[in-house]
Design an enzyme around this catalytic site. Structure first.
Site, PDB file in Angstrom:
ATOM      1  N   ASP A  34       0.842  -1.203   0.000  1.00 41.71           N
ATOM      2  CA  ASP A  34       0.000   0.000   0.000  1.00 41.71           C
ATOM      3  C   ASP A  34       0.877   1.253   0.000  1.00 41.71           C
ATOM      4  OD1 ASP A  34      -2.209  -1.710   0.233  1.00 41.71           O
ATOM      5  OD2 ASP A  34      -2.074  -1.702   2.421  1.00 41.71           O
TER       6      ASP A  34
ATOM      7  N   HIS B 133      -5.475  -3.496   5.305  1.00 41.67           N
ATOM      8  CA  HIS B 133      -4.831  -3.882   4.037  1.00 41.67           C
ATOM      9  C   HIS B 133      -5.862  -4.431   3.053  1.00 41.67           C
ATOM     10  CE1 HIS B 133      -1.599  -5.044   1.384  1.00 41.67           C
ATOM     11  NE2 HIS B 133      -1.862  -6.333   1.479  1.00 41.67           N
TER      12      HIS B 133
END
Length: 347
Positions: free
Chosen positions: A182, A209
């Site tokens: 990310d 996530h």
């Protein structure tokens, strides 16, 4: 050629401002002995991750494990002329050998997301795999740092924690959900939009996530870009959240984000190795046990050291848009965490 790949890899693996501060070269002679295991090493993430870990001069022993195909991957990777000795292990009967003496265990095992697959579909397959692997970790290398890549991370990290608690080996400082992809995406997308060199960019990413639980803090991005509108920030946030889907769709059913995930996994493992070796001010974002919100697990900046997590850092100043995003993600993240805990305690 090899030296240039290694030095650029090391620079890339340390491509955060904090890493520029803490990166110090280790020659293979001075670096401590460190054993790293990759569980799921014959898979789409596992193979490139095995190669990247073979290129890391901080690794002295590399154990590659999977239920099939590992001897070939190990033989292939072992021919790379770098420091670490590579061994391949296959099947549950060899899992203990793979894990014994490990300093870090990286878990990309399980199935990747395919078009049309929900995170529930992923959960139903990967949760059982993670539980089995963590049961073995508790037995064979209870003090290792565990880097969880297997999705959905928002649930698999709580599963691992429950397995370790039952075994009496849980140490919250040594369990990490790898959310580095990310961060990697947020940096890349931000640099492209802000028209700044990506090598010097840092963007913290907090929350979880998956989907809306991924919250990039572009208000804290460095260098500060004054040319981005509110609409740009909203679009960058959405693109970061949907990065996995973007790759799944681009591969048209033939895979997911395996190469960028392997890179991100190698970046985070490198940071863990540096922390273990006593390098100061190693800071990465990770999904860990946390008290910075009311949720038991949360991704934020973490200072790494000889014990794993040395300090979970706070969120810092958030923009109004980010504050709204934080409140929006909490119910979904809470549900995913509870789902993992329930699975671990029921099955």
């Amino acid at each position: 050629m090899l030296r240039s790949i290694q030095s650029s890899l090391r620079r890339g693996i340390s491509a955060t401002p904090s890493a520029h501060l803490h990166h110090r070269g280790y020659s293979s002679e001075s670096a401590p002995e460190r054993k790293v295991a990759v569980l799921g090493a014959a898979g789409g993430i596992g193979q490139p991750l095995a190669l990247l870990m073979k290129l890391n001069p901080l690794v002295s022993k590399l154990a590659l494990y999977d239920i099939a195909g590992t001897p070939g991957v190990a033989a292939d990777v072992s021919h790379v002329n770098t420091r670490s000795e590579v061994a391949g292990y296959v099947g549950e009967e060899q899992l203990g050998q793979a894990l014994e003496g490990c300093d870090i265990v990286i878990i990309p095992a399980g199935v990747p997301r395919k078009p049309g697959m929900t995170r529930d579909d992923l959960f139903n397959i990967n949760a059982g795999i993670v539980k089995t692997l963590c049961t073995a970790i508790a037995k064979y290398c209870p003090h290792a740092l565990v880097n969880m890549i297997s999705n959905p991370v928002n649930s698999t990290v709580p599963i691992a924690a429950e397995v370790f608690k039952k075994a009496g080996t849980y140490n919250e400082k040594k369990l990490f959900g790898v959310t580095t992809l990310d961060v990697v995406r947020a940096k890349t997308f931000y640099a492209g939009k802000a028209k700044v060199p990506v090598g010097g960019v840092d963007v913290p990413v907090v929350g979880g996530h998956a989907g809306i639980t991924i919250l990039p803090l572009f208000s804290q991005a460095t260098p500060k870009a004054n040319n981005l509108s509110d609409d740009d920030i909203i679009a960058l946030t959405k693109r970061t959240q949907d990065g996995g889907t973007e790759v799944v769709e681009a591969k048209a059913g033939k895979g997911s984000a395996t190469l960028s995930m392997a890179y991100a996994g190698a970046v985070f493992a490198d940071a863990c190795l540096k922390g273990l070796n006593g390098v100061q001010d190693v800071v990465e974002c990770s999904f860990v046990q946390s008290s910075i919100t009311e949720l038991p697990f949360f991704a934020s900046k973490v200072r790494l050291g000889k014990n794993g997590v040395e300090e979970v850092l706070g969120l810092g100043h958030l923009s109004d848009y980010e504050k709204q995003g934080l409140e929006s993600l909490k119910p979904e993240l809470k549900s995913s965490i509870e789902k993992g805990i329930k699975f671990a305690n029921q099955s």
